[in-house]
Design a protein around this motif. Structure first.
Motif, PDB file in Angstrom:
ATOM      1  N   ASN A   1       0.794  -1.225   0.000  1.00  0.00           N
ATOM      2  CA  ASN A   1       0.000   0.000   0.000  1.00  0.00           C
ATOM      3  C   ASN A   1       0.831   1.282   0.000  1.00  0.00           C
ATOM      4  O   ASN A   1       0.281   2.381   0.105  1.00  0.00           O
ATOM      5  N   GLN A  53       2.930   2.491   2.213  1.00  0.00           N
ATOM      6  CA  GLN A  53       3.211   3.093   3.509  1.00  0.00           C
ATOM      7  C   GLN A  53       4.587   2.651   4.000  1.00  0.00           C
ATOM      8  O   GLN A  53       5.267   1.834   3.369  1.00  0.00           O
ATOM      9  N   GLY A  76      -6.240   0.249  11.503  1.00  0.00           N
ATOM     10  CA  GLY A  76      -6.565   1.179  10.437  1.00  0.00           C
ATOM     11  C   GLY A  76      -6.013   0.731   9.096  1.00  0.00           C
ATOM     12  O   GLY A  76      -6.704   0.821   8.064  1.00  0.00           O
ATOM     13  N   ALA A  77      -4.765   0.227   9.095  1.00  0.00           N
ATOM     14  CA  ALA A  77      -4.159  -0.227   7.845  1.00  0.00           C
ATOM     15  C   ALA A  77      -4.913  -1.413   7.262  1.00  0.00           C
ATOM     16  O   ALA A  77      -5.170  -1.472   6.055  1.00  0.00           O
ATOM     17  N   SER A 129      -8.084  -2.277   7.866  1.00  0.00           N
ATOM     18  CA  SER A 129      -9.434  -1.869   7.473  1.00  0.00           C
ATOM     19  C   SER A 129      -9.429  -1.130   6.142  1.00  0.00           C
ATOM     20  O   SER A 129     -10.270  -1.386   5.268  1.00  0.00           O
ATOM     21  N   GLU A 130      -8.481  -0.222   5.983  1.00  0.00           N
ATOM     22  CA  GLU A 130      -8.411   0.541   4.735  1.00  0.00           C
ATOM     23  C   GLU A 130      -8.104  -0.369   3.554  1.00  0.00           C
ATOM     24  O   GLU A 130      -8.706  -0.250   2.482  1.00  0.00           O
ATOM     25  N   ARG A 138     -11.123  -2.469   2.551  1.00  0.00           N
ATOM     26  CA  ARG A 138     -12.139  -1.691   1.849  1.00  0.00           C
ATOM     27  C   ARG A 138     -11.705  -1.381   0.415  1.00  0.00           C
ATOM     28  O   ARG A 138     -12.471  -1.581  -0.536  1.00  0.00           O
ATOM     29  N   TRP A 139     -10.467  -0.920   0.242  1.00  0.00           N
ATOM     30  CA  TRP A 139     -10.009  -0.530  -1.088  1.00  0.00           C
ATOM     31  C   TRP A 139      -9.793  -1.728  -2.006  1.00  0.00           C
ATOM     32  O   TRP A 139     -10.018  -1.645  -3.212  1.00  0.00           O
TER      33      TRP A 139
END
Length: 317
Positions: free
Chosen positions: A171, A173, A184-185, A187-188, A191-192
């Motif tokens: 991703n 990061q 958070g990582a 979950s994002e 979703r994406w």
């Protein structure tokens, strides 16, 4: 409304695997197709395949590099092994896809990626497989995970299994930022990518595309060893073959993998045990969890057998 749940091996007693029944045979226990390994890392295919069998799958086929296929077959006679043509860089050539048509048709779940070389070839191979059988439950590990992160895939969400370093690579990061906010990582990314993401670590986060989170804590540095992720991926595939959903299979795989590490640490010390040594711990663990769910008294003569369950919790959101 999305939910956040903490879980451990004790929680699984209240989330049992689909029942097989006393008259089950190897067909009813499910078939796994493992596409893994390479001429430099053939052992990854063996670790994943054996883990799937230890988790209770009935049959496992392995598709691996043609140069090592015979060695894999001899090392583990329980397997049917398919040799795939290789790219110059050691990956799997797309020309080998047609060799997998029968195996894909018969499989209940496919695991792609452990020990594969040539990331670009691995991604192309995984994407082509998904287009061939979009409805087949699929787990993408290691070099194959980019197939989920780069382009939308057809069919239901696949499961990807990165550790923090792999997530950072996928991703864009830094590893530090992933570790700073693992939930958070995950979950994002879920979703994406429209994928189920099992972000591995001392705290493992399983994130679903619609927002639900499953969180497991296991501070066992001995599990951070070569081949440990291959074992985990194989366990998840084995549980999925037994008709568990990919989310349930991931939760069972993560918790059983961690508990197996705890048992080895109790006998051998916190570090220095091998990933292959996790495998022998699995059948008794799974049997013990199943028996506890049924209310049976089963004694497994292993250390750390009585770890308490972590309660299921709902987030305020």
């Amino acid at each position: 409304m999305s939910r956040r749940r903490l879980f451990d091996a004790g929680t699984l007693r209240h989330w049992p695997l689909p029942s097989l029944g006393p008259g089950c045979d190897k067909e009813s226990r499910g078939r796994v197709l493992v596409i893994a390994g390479s001429r430099e890392i053939p052992g990854a295919a063996l670790l994943s395949a054996q883990a799937a069998l230890r988790a209770g799958a009935g049959k496992v086929r392995v598709a691996t590099a043609q140069s090592v296929a015979m060695h894999v077959a001899v090392a583990m006679p329980e397997l049917q092994v398919i040799g795939l043509p290789e790219t110059r860089e050691g990956g799997f050539d797309l020309a080998g896809l047609s060799l997998l048509d029968k195996a894909l048709e018969q499989a209940d779940v496919v695991l792609v990626g452990p020990g594969m070389q040539d990331e670009e070839a691995a991604i192309a191979f995984a994407q082509a497989l998904r287009r061939r059988r979009p409805e087949l439950p699929a787990i993408f590990d290691a070099a194959a995970m980019g197939a989920a992160s780069r382009d939308p895939l057809p069919g239901p969400p696949v499961l990807v299994t990165p550790h923090a370093g792999e997530m950072a690579h996928l991703n864009g990061q830094t590893k530090a930022s992933v570790l700073d906010d693992a939930e958070g990582a995950a979950s994002e990314a879920a979703r994406w990518w429209n994928s189920i993401v099992a972000l591995k670590g001392s705290t493992t986060v399983i994130a679903e595309p619609h927002g639900d989170l499953w969180v497991h804590e296991a501070h066992n540095p001995g599990l951070a060893t070569a081949g440990s992720g291959d074992v985990l991926a194989g366990l998840i595939a084995g549980f999925a073959a037994r008709s568990a959903s990919l989310v349930q299979a991931a939760a069972w795989g993560v918790a059983v993998h961690a508990r197996a590490g705890e048992r080895l640490a109790g006998r051998m010390g916190g570090m220095g045990f091998l990933a292959s040594e996790l495998l022998a711990e699995v059948p008794a663990l799974v049997q013990g969890l199943a028996a506890a769910e049924r209310g049976e008294a089963v004694r497994i003569n292993r250390p750390t057998d009585a770890a308490p369950a972590i309660p299921v919790r709902r987030s305020a959101g």
